[in-house]
Every structure is written in structure tokens, then in C-alpha cells.
Write a protein that holds these residues in place. Sequence first.
Motif, short mmCIF file in Angstrom:
data_model
loop_
_atom_site.label_atom_id
_atom_site.label_comp_id
_atom_site.label_asym_id
_atom_site.label_seq_id
_atom_site.Cartn_x
_atom_site.Cartn_y
_atom_site.Cartn_z
N TRP A 1 -2.07 52.77 -26.37
CA TRP A 1 -2.76 52.38 -25.12
C TRP A 1 -2.78 50.88 -24.89
O TRP A 1 -2.66 50.42 -23.74
CB TRP A 1 -4.16 53.00 -25.06
CG TRP A 1 -5.28 52.34 -25.80
CD1 TRP A 1 -5.79 52.72 -27.00
CD2 TRP A 1 -6.07 51.22 -25.37
NE1 TRP A 1 -6.84 51.90 -27.37
CE2 TRP A 1 -7.03 50.98 -26.37
CE3 TRP A 1 -6.07 50.41 -24.25
CZ2 TRP A 1 -7.97 49.95 -26.29
CZ3 TRP A 1 -7.00 49.38 -24.17
CH2 TRP A 1 -7.93 49.16 -25.18
N THR A 2 -2.91 50.08 -25.95
CA THR A 2 -2.88 48.63 -25.74
C THR A 2 -1.48 48.16 -25.36
O THR A 2 -1.32 47.29 -24.49
CB THR A 2 -3.36 47.88 -26.99
OG1 THR A 2 -2.62 48.33 -28.13
CG2 THR A 2 -4.84 48.10 -27.23
N GLN B 1 -0.49 46.47 -21.67
CA GLN B 1 0.09 45.15 -21.55
C GLN B 1 1.41 45.19 -20.78
O GLN B 1 1.71 44.31 -19.95
CB GLN B 1 0.31 44.55 -22.94
CG GLN B 1 0.56 43.05 -22.93
CD GLN B 1 -0.62 42.29 -22.37
OE1 GLN B 1 -1.73 42.38 -22.84
NE2 GLN B 1 -0.36 41.51 -21.32
N LEU C 1 -4.33 53.45 -30.74
CA LEU C 1 -4.60 52.06 -30.35
C LEU C 1 -3.32 51.35 -29.97
O LEU C 1 -3.26 50.62 -28.96
CB LEU C 1 -5.29 51.34 -31.51
CG LEU C 1 -5.55 49.84 -31.34
CD1 LEU C 1 -6.56 49.60 -30.23
CD2 LEU C 1 -6.05 49.24 -32.66
N LEU D 1 -11.26 41.54 -28.49
CA LEU D 1 -10.31 42.38 -27.77
C LEU D 1 -10.66 42.44 -26.29
O LEU D 1 -9.78 42.36 -25.43
CB LEU D 1 -10.30 43.79 -28.36
CG LEU D 1 -9.41 44.80 -27.63
CD1 LEU D 1 -7.94 44.42 -27.76
CD2 LEU D 1 -9.63 46.22 -28.16
N ILE E 1 -8.13 41.35 -23.31
CA ILE E 1 -7.73 42.29 -22.27
C ILE E 1 -8.15 41.77 -20.90
O ILE E 1 -7.40 41.87 -19.91
CB ILE E 1 -8.33 43.69 -22.54
CG1 ILE E 1 -7.65 44.32 -23.76
CG2 ILE E 1 -8.18 44.60 -21.33
CD1 ILE E 1 -8.19 45.69 -24.12
N ALA F 1 -3.16 42.31 -29.53
CA ALA F 1 -4.22 43.23 -29.11
C ALA F 1 -4.38 44.40 -30.07
O ALA F 1 -5.48 44.93 -30.25
CB ALA F 1 -3.92 43.75 -27.70
N ILE F 2 -3.27 44.83 -30.70
CA ILE F 2 -3.33 45.96 -31.63
C ILE F 2 -4.12 45.59 -32.88
O ILE F 2 -4.94 46.37 -33.37
CB ILE F 2 -1.90 46.41 -32.00
CG1 ILE F 2 -1.24 47.07 -30.78
CG2 ILE F 2 -1.93 47.38 -33.18
CD1 ILE F 2 0.25 47.29 -30.96
#
Length: 527
Positions: free
Chosen positions: A222-223, A227, A219, A413, A417, A71-72
Motif C-alpha cells: 500500500w505504501t 507513492q 505495508l 510516516l 505521506i 515509507a516502508i
Amino acid sequence: MATAATVPDQSAQAAQGVNPWLIAASVMLATFMEVLDTAIASVALPYIAGSLSATTDEATWVLTSYLVANAIILPASNWFSIRFGRKRFLMTCVAIFTISSFACGAAWSLPVMLLARVVQGAGGGALQPLSQAILLESFPPAKRGQAMAVFAFGVVVAPILGPTLGGWLTDTYSWRYAFYINIPIGLLALYMINRFIHDPAYIKKAKSSAFDSLGFGLLIVWTGALQIILDKGQEVDWFGAVWLRWTFVAMIAAFVGFVWRAWHCEFAIVNLKVLKDRNFLLGSILIFMFGIGIYSTVTVLPLFYQELLGYTAFTAGLVVAPRGLGAVLGMPIIGFLSNRVDPRWLLTFGFFTFGLTTLYFGSITTGVSPTTLFLPILITGFGLSFVFVPISTAAYGTLKTQQIGNASGLFNLMRNIGGSIGISIASTLLVRRAAVHQNEIANSVPITGQQFQNSIHASQHALNHSFGAANSLIPAQASLYMQLGRQALNWAFIDVFRWLSLLCFFCVGIVWFFKKVKPGKGPAGAH
């Protein structure tokens, strides 16, 4: 983000004389490999835990670490492709993913496995947005729907085939082969990318901005926090755990800071101003909901067969495999129709079909045979193929060519998510709703009632020959309690399926807020 020259024929520049279908096959291999790995690893998780002397709880970090790294990198892929060249960056990502796959298969301890999975996730994160951007630029506008159908094969079919393939490899050989299988695919993808893919002129001439280290750091926070919350929330009773509350606060703070910087900073690593385009904004919302729908269904349906009917991982994957067949059957049709039919009608058909089939799943019982749901599962896959391609067509149809790279990272993304949130919500609902239904069933059948007493006596009579008349009461009560738990869990599955169907019907309404995109039309400014 970067300055890019406007070219008269973007598809010709990107393809540079190469047959675009060879380009499609090259990038589809990389995408298929990356998406397949996520589904395969989830099936092999109990075996990984046993082999590495870890608990099942600890082994879930094998999934979490990969998804966080994935995700990053996703939204940052556009900056890296401009900075290092898209072809070079894509080949580097495939090489990293392939090498780390070998490291995952050869891991001798859990820390080594987690380190390899983080590297693997970082290498795989950029494969989907880069592949999508290359496909959109390599095909002429009239054939972009067909190109996205090929891309959808990797994104939609891979997570469906993953449990079946992963279960077979794990049961027949070892969980390590679930990772080793990536090596030949990765080597073939590297050869084809090197042979057939070239950077278009605007990528070669583009100048990257300074690296947005603050935005990238926000980023990551928060990601990663999101998760971890989604994966561990149910285990620790969500906000009942103090550490999860602080993790949530950190996630919100980092997310707000990231959005502010991405909107106001000229050289932000992700440019959120692309969301000003109504079609792309709606497309991002729909792909988020699509992620919830497909990943929840892919996770919950095999669980139904395993938890309630006692199927093994392989046989459960085999039963739900017709969804992949349905998606494969739908791809050529959607590739043909996407250039001739308004994407809104195709999306309406896809979401409505998906909603009807999940509503049908909402009537399942513990007495279903392996073939009972064959046709609905097949139709589900067929309907899903009518969702992914038209969403991409409608979302990217009003964007400029130079915006596609940044938009693709953001778009993918949102789907990832959505998938993570969908899996977490579905897992939580199964546990919580099973408890609710168990109480409701128990309250509707009082212990002193004639129906319960008749059931107890019948169970005692059946168990007398095994335990004796004096000792059969407790086993009889345990047998009835087990049946109570099974029926309560069955109703929990029904609840999840019915709510997923409502989500699909809600998406049908959102579809008609899209601006009309002419079938076969390329991104704005593409030619």
C-alpha cells in the motif's frame, strides 16, 4: 509488540551518564543528513537524467524509489530496534545510508542509481523515528521541548536548505556531490552514535515478537502503490489510465488488510492501538496536514521563481533560503517557551502565522523583485518552528514511555505521506488551475475586442524591425499567448497559496481538541 520493564527514571537510563546534548547532536546529524538528501536530489534531477541518458520522466523514479523504501521502513522501525537493539540498528541504518550514498554518486546507469536509491531509502527510513525516540528518552521531562527543538532543526530546516545547497553543488561541481556530501556527515554520525548513545534497560530486556511478514508485505504494497500513484498520477491523467486504477484498487485492498491486521494481531509489525489516545490521534492528523503545508510550500515557491521569473535552481533556492534562517531563529525561542507555555497556544501561533504568510503569497505577481518576499519567507520559517515541537509535545505527552518507539514510527510516516500527497496535489493544481485561468482570461478578452486588437498592433509594431511588417503578425500572436500562459500560471500559484492558508487556519481549530498537556511533562509513566 514486545514486553518492556517499567523503569523509575527513563531519561537517566537512556542517557547513562552521557550529556544529553551530545546525544541530541549525534541523532540530529543522522536526521539532518537523511532529510537533506531528499531535497538535494530533487534539485539535481534534470542533471541526473542527462548524465545517465534518461528522460526526465524516467529520472523521477530516483525520487519515487527512495520515498517508497523510506515509507516502508518508517513504521516498522520499532520492531527492528527491539529485535536487534536500538543502537546497533541505528548504526546499521546510518552505515547503509552512507555507503548507498556513495553508490548513488558513483552510479553509471539509471538501473544502478535506482537500486542504490532503494537501499538508501531503506537505510534512511528508520533514522527519524529512532532519533526522535532516543531524544525523548534521553532528556528529563522539563527539557524535552528543547530536545525536540534540536530534532526539529533537522526535520524543518533541512528541506528548506536542501534546494540552495543542492543547486550550488550541482552548478559548481556535479550532481554526484549532492550524494557524496553525505559521506563525511555519515562517518561523523557513526562515531558520535557509537561513542555517546546507549540502549536503555527496557530495550535491552525487551523480547521481540515473531516477525509479522504478512503485515510487512501489506505495508510494502500500500505504501509503494500510494507513492507511485502520487508521483505518476498527473502524467497519466490520474484515473484516465487503466493501470493506475488497478494500482489504486491494490492500494486500498492492501491498506484495509494492513489496518485490520495492525489492529487485531498481537504481534503486528505496527500497533495502531496507540491511536486510541486522543492526543496522539490528533497529533498524527496535524502532522499529516503540516507535511502537506511545508512540503507544498517548499516545492511551489522555488517553482514560481524558476517557471515565471527565469531563476536558476541555485538562485531560486537562495531566494527562499530566509525560511531556513527564520526557523533557526525560532528554535531557541520555542525551546524556551515549550516548557512554560501550553502547547496549544504555541501551535495556534505557529499555524496562524504560517496561514497569514501563505495568504500574503497569494497576492504575488510576476513583477516581484528578489527581495519583495524576503520578510514573509523569513516569518514563514519562524512560524514553522512553532508547529513541529508543540505537536510532538502534545501528541506524545499522554503516551506511556514504552509506546514512544511504535508511536514515533507512525508519527513520522504520517508526516512523510502528508508531504508526498501535498507535493502531488500542488503539482496537479498548478497544471489544472493554469488551464482554467487561461480559459477564463481568454474568454474575458475576445479576439475581436478593441483591447486585444490594440495589444496585437502594439506587438506587431515592436517586432517589425526583427521580422518585417509582413511577417510580424504570427510572432506578435505568439508573444501575447506566452504572456497569457504566464499570467494564467501566476493565478494558479495564487490559488495554491490561498488554499494552503485555508488549510493552516483549519488546523488552528483542530489544535484546541487536544487534551491539555502540562508544559515540561514527560510521557505518561515516564517517571
